[in-house]
Design a protein around this motif. Structure first.
Motif, short mmCIF file in Angstrom:
data_model
loop_
_atom_site.label_atom_id
_atom_site.label_comp_id
_atom_site.label_asym_id
_atom_site.label_seq_id
_atom_site.Cartn_x
_atom_site.Cartn_y
_atom_site.Cartn_z
N ILE A 147 58.15 -26.84 12.62
CA ILE A 147 59.19 -26.64 11.59
C ILE A 147 59.24 -27.86 10.67
CG2 ILE A 147 61.69 -26.43 11.20
CD1 ILE A 147 61.86 -24.69 13.60
N VAL A 148 59.13 -29.05 11.30
CA VAL A 148 59.17 -30.28 10.49
C VAL A 148 57.97 -30.31 9.55
CG1 VAL A 148 59.10 -32.79 10.56
CG2 VAL A 148 60.48 -31.55 12.23
N ASP A 149 56.77 -30.02 10.08
CA ASP A 149 55.56 -30.02 9.24
C ASP A 149 55.72 -29.06 8.07
OD1 ASP A 149 54.45 -31.78 10.90
OD2 ASP A 149 53.07 -30.39 11.88
N ASP A 150 56.28 -27.88 8.41
CA ASP A 150 56.46 -26.85 7.41
C ASP A 150 57.40 -27.32 6.29
OD1 ASP A 150 55.44 -24.35 7.10
OD2 ASP A 150 57.40 -23.43 7.41
N SER A 151 58.51 -27.98 6.68
CA SER A 151 59.44 -28.40 5.62
C SER A 151 58.87 -29.58 4.84
CB SER A 151 60.86 -28.68 6.14
OG SER A 151 60.84 -29.25 7.37
N VAL A 152 58.10 -30.46 5.51
CA VAL A 152 57.44 -31.55 4.77
C VAL A 152 56.55 -30.94 3.67
CG1 VAL A 152 55.73 -33.41 4.89
CG2 VAL A 152 57.45 -33.22 6.67
N LYS A 153 55.79 -29.92 4.07
CA LYS A 153 54.87 -29.28 3.10
C LYS A 153 55.64 -28.69 1.93
CE LYS A 153 51.08 -27.32 5.66
NZ LYS A 153 50.73 -26.02 6.18
N LEU A 154 56.77 -28.03 2.24
CA LEU A 154 57.54 -27.39 1.17
C LEU A 154 58.15 -28.44 0.24
CD1 LEU A 154 58.52 -24.71 -0.01
CD2 LEU A 154 60.52 -24.84 1.48
N VAL A 155 58.70 -29.52 0.83
CA VAL A 155 59.31 -30.57 0.01
C VAL A 155 58.24 -31.21 -0.88
CG1 VAL A 155 60.39 -32.86 0.10
CG2 VAL A 155 61.22 -31.04 1.60
N GLN A 156 57.06 -31.45 -0.29
CA GLN A 156 55.99 -32.08 -1.09
C GLN A 156 55.51 -31.14 -2.19
OE1 GLN A 156 53.29 -33.27 1.99
NE2 GLN A 156 54.24 -35.29 2.22
N ALA A 157 55.51 -29.84 -1.88
CA ALA A 157 55.07 -28.87 -2.91
C ALA A 157 56.06 -28.85 -4.07
CB ALA A 157 54.94 -27.48 -2.29
N PHE A 158 57.36 -28.93 -3.77
CA PHE A 158 58.36 -28.98 -4.84
C PHE A 158 58.15 -30.21 -5.70
CE2 PHE A 158 61.13 -25.82 -2.67
CZ PHE A 158 61.33 -25.01 -3.77
N ARG A 159 57.92 -31.35 -5.04
CA ARG A 159 57.73 -32.59 -5.81
C ARG A 159 56.50 -32.48 -6.70
NH1 ARG A 159 58.14 -38.94 -4.77
NH2 ARG A 159 60.30 -38.42 -5.03
N LYS A 160 55.42 -31.91 -6.14
CA LYS A 160 54.19 -31.77 -6.93
C LYS A 160 54.45 -30.89 -8.15
CE LYS A 160 49.42 -30.38 -6.13
NZ LYS A 160 48.43 -30.15 -5.07
N HIS A 161 55.22 -29.82 -7.94
CA HIS A 161 55.51 -28.92 -9.06
C HIS A 161 56.36 -29.64 -10.13
CE1 HIS A 161 55.98 -25.12 -11.10
NE2 HIS A 161 57.26 -25.43 -11.27
N LEU A 162 57.35 -30.38 -9.64
CA LEU A 162 58.27 -31.06 -10.57
C LEU A 162 57.53 -32.10 -11.41
CD1 LEU A 162 61.23 -31.06 -11.28
CD2 LEU A 162 61.63 -32.78 -9.55
N LEU A 163 56.58 -32.78 -10.79
CA LEU A 163 55.82 -33.78 -11.55
C LEU A 163 54.79 -33.12 -12.46
CD1 LEU A 163 55.39 -36.48 -8.78
CD2 LEU A 163 56.57 -36.80 -10.95
N GLY A 164 54.26 -31.96 -11.99
CA GLY A 164 53.10 -31.39 -12.69
C GLY A 164 53.40 -30.31 -13.71
N PHE A 165 54.60 -29.66 -13.64
CA PHE A 165 54.78 -28.46 -14.45
C PHE A 165 54.66 -28.72 -15.96
CE2 PHE A 165 59.17 -29.97 -14.68
CZ PHE A 165 59.54 -29.63 -15.97
N ILE A 166 54.85 -29.98 -16.39
CA ILE A 166 54.77 -30.24 -17.83
C ILE A 166 53.37 -29.95 -18.38
CG2 ILE A 166 56.67 -31.86 -18.20
CD1 ILE A 166 54.64 -34.08 -17.87
N MET A 167 52.37 -29.87 -17.46
CA MET A 167 51.03 -29.46 -17.88
C MET A 167 51.10 -28.12 -18.63
SD MET A 167 47.60 -29.07 -17.32
CE MET A 167 46.91 -29.97 -16.00
N PHE A 168 51.99 -27.21 -18.17
CA PHE A 168 52.08 -25.88 -18.78
C PHE A 168 52.94 -25.90 -20.06
CE2 PHE A 168 51.04 -25.40 -14.39
CZ PHE A 168 49.93 -24.57 -14.46
N VAL A 169 53.62 -27.03 -20.28
CA VAL A 169 54.43 -27.16 -21.50
C VAL A 169 53.58 -27.81 -22.59
CG1 VAL A 169 56.53 -28.15 -22.50
CG2 VAL A 169 56.53 -27.46 -20.08
N TYR A 170 52.85 -28.87 -22.21
CA TYR A 170 52.22 -29.70 -23.25
C TYR A 170 50.71 -29.45 -23.42
CZ TYR A 170 56.59 -32.30 -23.21
OH TYR A 170 57.91 -32.64 -23.29
N VAL A 171 50.04 -28.87 -22.41
CA VAL A 171 48.58 -28.69 -22.54
C VAL A 171 48.30 -27.24 -22.94
CG1 VAL A 171 46.38 -28.83 -21.32
CG2 VAL A 171 48.18 -30.49 -20.81
N SER A 172 47.51 -27.06 -23.98
CA SER A 172 47.33 -25.72 -24.54
C SER A 172 46.60 -24.82 -23.55
CB SER A 172 46.54 -25.80 -25.85
OG SER A 172 45.17 -26.02 -25.53
#
Ligand code: HEM
Length: 330
Positions: A19-44
């Motif tokens: 369960i811990v591993d699973d939530s670590v993965k989910l938290v890290q995935a959210f962080r990756k999305h939060l840092l990366g989503f601007i790619m879909f805003v600024y890159v054509s």
């Protein structure tokens, strides 16, 4: 929480490691999305679809998004099942996911939800609920968590501020280091609030956000076609001399002046207009209470006063490392 402590502390949580591993993965995935989503805003789209460098990054972010969506769908399905298996006369847990699933069902006795003023006379689908949960996680976690890191950094570097902060806390709590914070305390923690706002001004966690126009418009003396995207640079506005006196100075006292209100939209910590952050009140309560809770009980210093603030910027500016020494206050 268990996931977080298992990553950073020698003490392991008693939750099953899967369960811990699973939530670590989910938290890290959210962080990756939060840092990366601007790619879909600024890159054509052309670059994202055809240029290998951008394509591999975009594909990786899309895979990450699929992982988050699948995990949230599983969580929603499981809770929906648990609710269906609970008879109507039995109480349900009081939380956001349960409220969303039961909205406009016989469990929701209070009112009919509305969307854009129109009654939504049906329960929400799993996909709609996922959207709301997703936004809540994304908007409500790394923003507040990083802001508190910046607050700790600025307090450590401004001993006069720290002194006034401790004075306010001691005046309100009279040396009681454990009693819960009441609404009345919260109203009085004005200097804590001033610190939170001033840190957000000088080092904002969401340095820019965007707006589109859906019809041609004239803005700042220029004519813009429909579909133009505007990037609103909060940092630039926070340091603009037209709106702020001595903008380079970290000065929480500016917020303590009787009747002080910054110019409209000159503090963009939470954005503005129709899409202003819906979590802003909760965020301020979290920040103010957390400052009071931490500094009421602990002496907090930076391990290395000369170390620069280590951050990485994407959709938010996230703190990658802030080493602090914490010991109980006398
Ligand atoms: C210090 C903490 C926070 C900061 C600095 C922050 C900042 C922001 C900013 C700048 C925006 C964009 C607003 C705009 O476009 O005008 C935003 C949107 C949003 N925030 Fe926050 N936020 C914080 C905490 C929270 C919390 C605690 C929640 C929820 C529990 C939350 C949920 C959201 C959501 C859902 C949006 C999207 C709103 C929309 O697009 O209509 N935020 N936030």
């Amino acid at each position: 929480m268990a996931a977080y402590f298992d990553t950073l502390s020698d003490e392991q949580s008693d939750h099953p490691s899967a369960i811990v591993d699973d939530s670590v993965k989910l938290v890290q995935a959210f962080r990756k999305h939060l840092l990366g989503f601007i790619m879909f805003v600024y890159v054509s789209p052309f670059l994202r679809h055809y240029i290998p460098f951008f394509k591999s990054k975009a594909d990786d972010l899309l895979l990450n998004l699929r992982f988050i969506n699948e995990r949230l769908d599983e969580i929603i399905k499981r809770r929906r099942q648990a609710i269906e298996n609970t008879s109507l006369d039995k109480p349900l847990t009081n939380d956001m996911l349960t409220s969303l699933i039961t909205a406009n069902t016989p469990r929701d006795v209070n009112y009919t939800k509305t969307v854009g003023g129109e009654a939504l006379d049906r329960p929400m689908t799993d996909t709609e609920i996922r959207g709301i949960i997703f936004d809540g996680f994304l908007g409500g976690t790394d923003t507040t968590a990083n802001t508190i890191s910046y607050i700790i950094y600025y307090i450590a570097h401004n001993l006069d501020v720290k002194k006034k902060l401790i004075e306010e806390i001691d005046r309100i709590f009279q040396g009681d280091k454990t009693r819960p914070i009441t609404e009345n305390d919260f109203q009085k923690l004005k200097y804590c609030e001033a610190i939170a706002k001033e840190v957000a001004r000088v080092f904002t966690v969401v340095p820019s956000f965007t707006r589109y126009i859906n019809k041609p418009d004239e803005i700042a003396g220029y004519k813009w076609p429909a579909g133009t995207m505007f990037r609103i640079n909060a940092d630039a506005i926070h340091y603009n001399r037209d709106y702020w006196e001595d903008p380079d100075k970290f000065n929480p006292d500016r917020w303590m002046v009787e009747g002080f209100e910054p110019n409209k939209h000159s503090l963009l910590m939470f954005g503005g207009g129709l899409r202003i952050c819906p979590g802003r009140k909760l965020a301020m309560i979290e920040l103010v209470c957390l400052i009071a809770l931490l500094y009421r009980k602990y002496e907090i210093d930076l391990v290395d006063m000369n170390a620069p603030l280590k951050v990485i910027s994407g959709g938010v500016t996230a703190c990658t490392e802030l080493l602090v020494e914490i010991k109980p206050r006398n």
